[in-house]
Design an enzyme around this catalytic site. Structure first.
Site, mmCIF file in Angstrom:
data_model
loop_
_atom_site.group_PDB
_atom_site.id
_atom_site.type_symbol
_atom_site.label_atom_id
_atom_site.label_comp_id
_atom_site.label_asym_id
_atom_site.label_seq_id
_atom_site.Cartn_x
_atom_site.Cartn_y
_atom_site.Cartn_z
ATOM 1 N N ASN A 199 62.096 57.151 24.205
ATOM 2 C CA ASN A 199 63.095 56.523 23.407
ATOM 3 C C ASN A 199 62.489 55.152 22.852
ATOM 4 O O ASN A 199 62.300 54.276 23.846
ATOM 5 C CB ASN A 199 64.300 56.481 24.167
ATOM 6 C CG ASN A 199 65.310 55.886 23.410
ATOM 7 O OD1 ASN A 199 65.148 55.394 22.100
ATOM 8 N ND2 ASN A 199 66.567 55.283 23.730
ATOM 9 N N HIS A 249 74.257 58.050 23.724
ATOM 10 C CA HIS A 249 73.273 56.887 24.622
ATOM 11 C C HIS A 249 74.383 55.872 24.975
ATOM 12 O O HIS A 249 75.164 55.388 24.264
ATOM 13 C CB HIS A 249 72.148 56.280 23.801
ATOM 14 C CG HIS A 249 71.152 55.870 24.615
ATOM 15 N ND1 HIS A 249 71.376 54.442 25.005
ATOM 16 C CD2 HIS A 249 69.975 56.154 25.270
ATOM 17 C CE1 HIS A 249 70.319 54.082 25.982
ATOM 18 N NE2 HIS A 249 69.439 55.181 26.171
ATOM 19 N N GLU A 301 72.174 58.892 32.762
ATOM 20 C CA GLU A 301 71.429 57.524 32.800
ATOM 21 C C GLU A 301 72.490 56.415 33.304
ATOM 22 O O GLU A 301 73.354 55.981 32.444
ATOM 23 C CB GLU A 301 70.936 57.060 31.504
ATOM 24 C CG GLU A 301 69.939 57.960 30.921
ATOM 25 C CD GLU A 301 69.071 57.286 29.610
ATOM 26 O OE1 GLU A 301 67.895 57.266 29.627
ATOM 27 O OE2 GLU A 301 69.890 56.585 28.884
ATOM 28 N N ILE A 303 69.484 50.776 33.199
ATOM 29 C CA ILE A 303 68.372 50.706 31.954
ATOM 30 C C ILE A 303 67.709 49.321 31.782
ATOM 31 O O ILE A 303 68.287 48.302 32.083
ATOM 32 C CB ILE A 303 69.231 51.216 30.902
ATOM 33 C CG1 ILE A 303 69.669 52.560 30.927
ATOM 34 C CG2 ILE A 303 68.739 51.108 29.369
ATOM 35 C CD1 ILE A 303 70.810 52.916 29.848
#
Ligand code: G3P
Length: 223
Positions: free
Chosen positions: A9, A93, A141, A146
């Site tokens: 990504n 996301h 995630e 992150i």
């Protein structure tokens, strides 16, 4: 989606501004060919067509808007992503969250268009809910990891194990991918040992001094 897979990504990091996104995609393509490992890239939306037309690996859009083509301004309907040459789309996301209704609508719409869908979720139960929408794959995630370099597979292995267990219960044919903080061969290896079928990586690759070396390192763990 060919599994196991490394999905890069690119986000909208300055390192991939303009043509640099295509350069990164070409490096990923070369590594994928060399190792025979499945690698996909998600370039910034402005570079989607350029990348899709110039590499032979799967190209994903980083997101889509839950709208039909028509009188909309600044939106990207799935039809436009498909036409630009993408083979799939990342949805929900943590940096681009969707309402459940909109997510369900988008997964269906994308499916009807022949686009693969990678639905992200922050935790095991949300991942199970995402699996109920029958996307191509679910990516768990934890948002707090992150971009930190603290890998989910090292910091929160229980999240991966629980996600794999719950998603399997909902629909055993839906693969689980994971991401957040992944930066080394060991991080990827561990993620696979915990039951995932791929990883979603951004900063460790995009910000690496040597893209080829870093992609090679991570992809080798899926070899
Ligand atoms: O989509 C992948 C991403 O959210 C993980 O980011 O920088 O922790 O690899 P990063």
């Amino acid at each position: 989606m060919k599994l196991p897979i490394l999905i890069i990504n690119m986000k909208v990091y300055p390192e991939v501004l303009g043509k640099r996104a295509l350069e990164l995609a070409k490096v990923a393509e070369a590594v994928s060919r060399e190792l025979g490992v499945s690698i996909a890239v998600a370039p910034p939306i402005t570079e989607l067509r350029l990348v899709a037309e110039n590499v032979g690996i799967p190209v994903y859009a980083q997101g889509a808007d839950p709208v039909e083509p028509g009188a909309r301004t600044g939106h990207v309907p799935p039809e436009f992503i498909k036409e630009a040459g993408a083979s799939g789309v990342i949805l929900n996301h943590s940096e681009n969250r969707l309402l459940l209704n909109d997510l369900g609508w988008l997964v269906n719409r994308a499916k009807n268009l022949g686009l693969e869908t990678l639905v992200c979720a922050p935790d095991p139960y949300t991942s199970a809910a995402a699996a109920a929408l029958e996307p191509t794959a679910v990516a768990v995630e934890p948002p707090e990891l992150i971009g930190t370099g603290k890998a989910v597979s090292r910091e929160k292995p229980d999240v991966i194990v629980k996600t794999v267990e719950l998603v399997k219960r909902v629909n055993p044919s839906i693969p689980v991918i994971t991401g957040a903080g992944i930066e080394s061969y060991e991080d990827v290896k561990r993620a696979v040992e915990l039951g995932t079928q791929g990883v979603l990586v951004a900063s460790a690759i995009v910000k690496a001094r040597d893209w080829r070396q870093k992609i090679m390192e991570l992809a080798k763990a899926l070899h």
